[in-house]
Motif scaffolding. Structure first.
Motif, PDB file in Angstrom:
ATOM      1  N   THR A 216       0.847  -1.205   0.146  1.00 19.90           N
ATOM      2  CA  THR A 216      -0.008  -0.038   0.004  1.00 19.90           C
ATOM      3  C   THR A 216       0.995   1.157   0.084  1.00 19.90           C
ATOM      4  O   THR A 216       0.229   2.427   0.110  1.00 19.90           O
ATOM      5  CB  THR A 216      -1.120   0.058   1.165  1.00 19.90           C
ATOM      6  OG1 THR A 216      -0.016  -0.520   2.242  1.00 19.90           O
ATOM      7  CG2 THR A 216      -2.044  -1.148   1.139  1.00 19.90           C
TER       8      THR A 216
ATOM      9  N   TYR B 120      -4.981   8.634   2.545  1.00 17.20           N
ATOM     10  CA  TYR B 120      -4.995   7.464   3.175  1.00 17.20           C
ATOM     11  C   TYR B 120      -4.313   7.304   4.495  1.00 17.20           C
ATOM     12  O   TYR B 120      -4.875   6.863   5.341  1.00 17.20           O
ATOM     13  CB  TYR B 120      -4.189   6.437   2.240  1.00 17.20           C
ATOM     14  CG  TYR B 120      -3.729   5.118   2.824  1.00 17.20           C
ATOM     15  CD1 TYR B 120      -2.506   4.874   3.679  1.00 17.20           C
ATOM     16  CD2 TYR B 120      -4.656   4.065   2.514  1.00 17.20           C
ATOM     17  CE1 TYR B 120      -2.538   3.454   4.183  1.00 17.20           C
ATOM     18  CE2 TYR B 120      -4.370   2.676   2.644  1.00 17.20           C
ATOM     19  CZ  TYR B 120      -3.258   2.457   3.706  1.00 17.20           C
ATOM     20  OH  TYR B 120      -2.852   1.203   4.055  1.00 17.20           O
TER      21      TYR B 120
ATOM     22  N   SER C 287      -7.132   2.011  -0.357  1.00 14.62           N
ATOM     23  CA  SER C 287      -6.049   1.070  -0.116  1.00 14.62           C
ATOM     24  C   SER C 287      -6.095   0.097  -1.450  1.00 14.62           C
ATOM     25  O   SER C 287      -4.867  -0.359  -1.747  1.00 14.62           O
ATOM     26  CB  SER C 287      -6.372   0.117   1.195  1.00 14.62           C
ATOM     27  OG  SER C 287      -5.539  -1.244   1.303  1.00 14.62           O
TER      28      SER C 287
ATOM     29  N   THR D 233      -6.671  -5.322  -1.680  1.00 12.08           N
ATOM     30  CA  THR D 233      -5.669  -5.594  -0.624  1.00 12.08           C
ATOM     31  C   THR D 233      -5.626  -6.862   0.006  1.00 12.08           C
ATOM     32  O   THR D 233      -4.528  -7.309   0.557  1.00 12.08           O
ATOM     33  CB  THR D 233      -6.247  -4.464   0.477  1.00 12.08           C
ATOM     34  OG1 THR D 233      -6.349  -3.099  -0.216  1.00 12.08           O
ATOM     35  CG2 THR D 233      -5.206  -4.231   1.769  1.00 12.08           C
TER      36      THR D 233
END
Ligand code: BJ2
Ligand code: ZN
Length: 632
Positions: free
Chosen positions: A96, A110, A181, A195
């Motif tokens: 990520t 994020y 993500s 993810t």
């Protein structure tokens, strides 16, 4: 003398190693700076520290992206040396850390969302309905409420309060976080479909999900037997009008905010009252145990096993108790500063058996950090994440035995008879067996959220479908699926920490325990084994075998690491079943006539006024204290 100039044929490998050593020095510095910034924020939740943490996170993500790009420019798949190839693969596999600098806006968003969710979790407060200036926080107030209260409605207040205070505040942040993500991991080269796929890749196991399901199916009978017995005992405590003989158990009655460990209701289910029990919190308190003594005791066990002892900086710089003068993240954690030197634990400890077990869990992480610190940074991880979670629990399996507890002054007498054995195994089952469905379902839910099969509109009802299906529990109060986001009140969802590792650890720790018990010369039933109880030579052999595995870090695929300890290369449920077999047999006799499993359609009675709710004038049913009447 004639200087012989050796033509240094810079094969790809030599250039590769040159890159690695340069990378490693830089990585240690960047990661150290990031860990310091994160430590400073987590131990003092100020805006200033939050900004510094974000800056460090951004620098680290940029460093990871840059290293991945340079590493990708090598023809590393054709290197000769397998270790060198493994290092390059790990450096190029970005997760990520958002890959493209123009996505910096997304990277900042994020990080901001993650910081906000963690802050909400760590500072959530529940105020008394009848005295709004008196407010409770999760640690220690609400946790103690769930652990110690035996009042059905008080428990419901604490259980519901956290979900109103934390879960509901995260509901609108989580969808965007999931989207960011997934955006990030989909830009990698190679990219990940979502993810969850990226997280599962750490296990390097093609049929990982099938293996997990297979293990879970083997362990379901253990859980169903424990569930049926505990349900019967809780009916006796709270009344047959509160709990059905064949339905799921109301979630707030199991001694834990997430119903993930039932050890705190041991006294309600104790098989043979009066016989030896390892519920030693009272003894710790009456003997004046301190938090420091709990940590020293755990450290002594590592020393007894010939493992690496905690360095002085650990004792100097860790946070063992909740500070009085500032907000901190109280959820216990272990920290590797990646400079091959600094290691710490952060914990809001209090004196209890539960905390002693958690301390061993965190010390297990620290021991792993110390054992693999000589490796290049990409190998300073567990063989897989489940290994990292298993180390501390593995050691605690020995420490928790009645004979070991007696040896450290926590039990005055140990009765060696069947009833005491069953009491001991019940205590262990309330922790280890009760945990299995929770450890399994957390990432079943999250993987489905990451791959889109669970959407924001169905987050909460899908969560409860899994909770009822696997754990056989139901919410004590009706859920408002438009407002509630119950998964968010679990630390690992709010802080975005993966969870399947704890289910994997539940299996691995018994495999390792069985193998080390053999090495330590133990004879007799597995549950009576303490790997430190053998002769000095046996103890050293067991400690060395464990150390050899720990020293590998993530330098080899995890089956190689498992083989060092157990001689096997696959996960197996046989050791945990063997360990609990005497209890399963006992439960089966206790459960004659009981229904194993649960009727998912049952729901608890809910008395609105008794639950501090109120009914609106327009008769729109019961309104929970956290809500208001429609239109008002
Ligand atoms: C109490 C424990 N805290 C975690 C742990 O120690 O795993 C913390 C928070 C998340 C990761 N973490 C770390 O410390 C990592 N830095 C360790 C590492 O990966 O190196 C925890 O969350 N547990 C223990 C039993 C089940 C679970 C729970 O309480 O639900
Ligand atoms: Zn852990």
């Amino acid at each position: 003398a004639v200087r012989t100039v050796r033509l240094q044929l810079t094969s790809g490998d030599d250039q590769g190693w040159a890159f690695i050593w340069d990378y490693n020095g830089r990585a240690e510095q960047v990661y150290y700076d990031t860990m310091v910034a994160r430590w400073n924020y987590n131990t003092n939740l100020t805006l200033e520290n939050s900004r510094k943490q974000d800056e460090a996170n951004f620098i680290e993500a940029h460093f990871d992206r840059q290293a991945a790009q340079i590493a990708s420019s090598f023809d590393w798949q054709n290197f000769n040396n397998a270790t060198l190839k493994r290092l390059f693969r790990k450096i190029t596999l970005l997760g990520t850390a958002v890959n493209h600098i123009e996505q910096a806006r997304e990277a900042r968003e994020y990080n901001n969302l993650l910081t906000e969710m963690r802050l909400i979790y760590s500072t959530g407060k529940v105020c008394e309905y009848h005295n709004p200036t008196s407010c409770l926080v999760l640690k220690p107030d609400l946790s103690d409420c769930l652990a110690d209260s035996r009042d059905y409605d008080r428990l419901r207040f604490c259980w519901e309060g956290l979900r109103d205070a934390v879960g509901r505040q995260l509901k609108d942040k989580y969808p965007r976080f999931v989207e960011l993500s997934n955006d990030a991991v989909r830009q990698g080269v190679p990219y990940w479909e979502d993810t969850g796929a990226y997280w599962r890749s750490w296990y390097e196991t093609a049929d990982f999900q099938e293996q997990l399901e297979n293990l879970y199916n083997q362990l379901t009978p253990l859980y169903n037997n424990l569930h049926a017995y505990v349900r019967k005992k809780l009916r006796a405590t709270y009344g047959q009008d509160k709990i059905s003989a064949t339905g799921p158990i109301p979630a707030h009655l199991l001694g834990n905010m997430w119903s993930q460990s039932w050890a705190n209701i041991y006294k309600l289910v104790e098989p043979y009252p009066g016989k030896t029990s390892i519920n030693v919190t009272a003894k710790m308190l009456s003997d004046g145990w301190t938090v420091d003594r709990m940590f020293r005791t755990s450290g002594d066990f590592l020393k007894a096993m010939g493992l690496i002892e905690m360095p002085q900086n650990f004792w100097d710089n860790s946070m063992f108790v909740k500070p009085a003068d500032r907000e901190v993240v109280c959820h216990a954690s272990a920290w590797d500063f990646y400079n091959a030197h600094d290691v710490r634990i952060m914990m809001c400890s209090n004196v209890s058996m539960e905390n002693l077990i958690t301390i061993h869990h965190e010390m297990g992480h620290i021991e792993y950090y110390l054992q693999y610190k000589h490796h290049p940074v990409p190998f300073r991880r567990g063989a897989n994440p489940g290994f990292h979670e298993a180390v501390g629990d593995l050691l605690a399996l020995s420490v928790a035995t009645p004979t070991h507890l007696q040896g450290i002054g926590l039990l005055d007498t140990v009765e060696d008879d069947n009833e005491s054995d069953i009491n001991f195994l019940m205590s262990m089952a309330l922790d280890k067996i009760a945990f299995l469905p929770f450890g399994y379902l957390m990432d079943q839910w999250r993987w489905a959220v990451f791959n889109g099969s669970i959407t924001p509109a169905t987050y909460n009802q899908e969560w409860w479908k899994l909770r009822t299906r696997y754990q056989g529990i139901v919410p004590p109060v009706p859920r408002n699926h438009d407002k509630d986001f119950d998964p968010g009140c679990k630390y690992h969802i709010a802080a975005n920490n993966p969870y399947i590792r704890y289910f994997v650890s539940s299996v691995l720790q018994f495999q390792f325990h069985q193998a080390l018990c053999q090495t330590s010369g133990h004879t007799g039933p597995l549950h009576k084994c303490d790997i430190s109880a053998g002769t000095q030579a046996h103890r050293a052999a067991a400690g060395q075998k464990l150390a050899r595995m720990l020293q590998m870090g993530a330098s080899q695929p995890w089956p190689d690491a498992m083989e060092v300890i157990t001689g096997q290369r696959t996960m197996s449920a046989q050791p945990i079943v063997e360990y609990f077999q005497p209890l399963i047999t006992w439960l089966e006799t206790q459960n004659v006539g009981e229904t194993l499993g649960w009727d998912e359609s049952w729901t608890p009675t809910y008395d609105c006024e008794a639950a501090d709710g109120f009914t609106c004038a327009d008769g729109s049913g019961c309104v929970r204290p956290g809500d208001r009447c429609d239109g008002v």
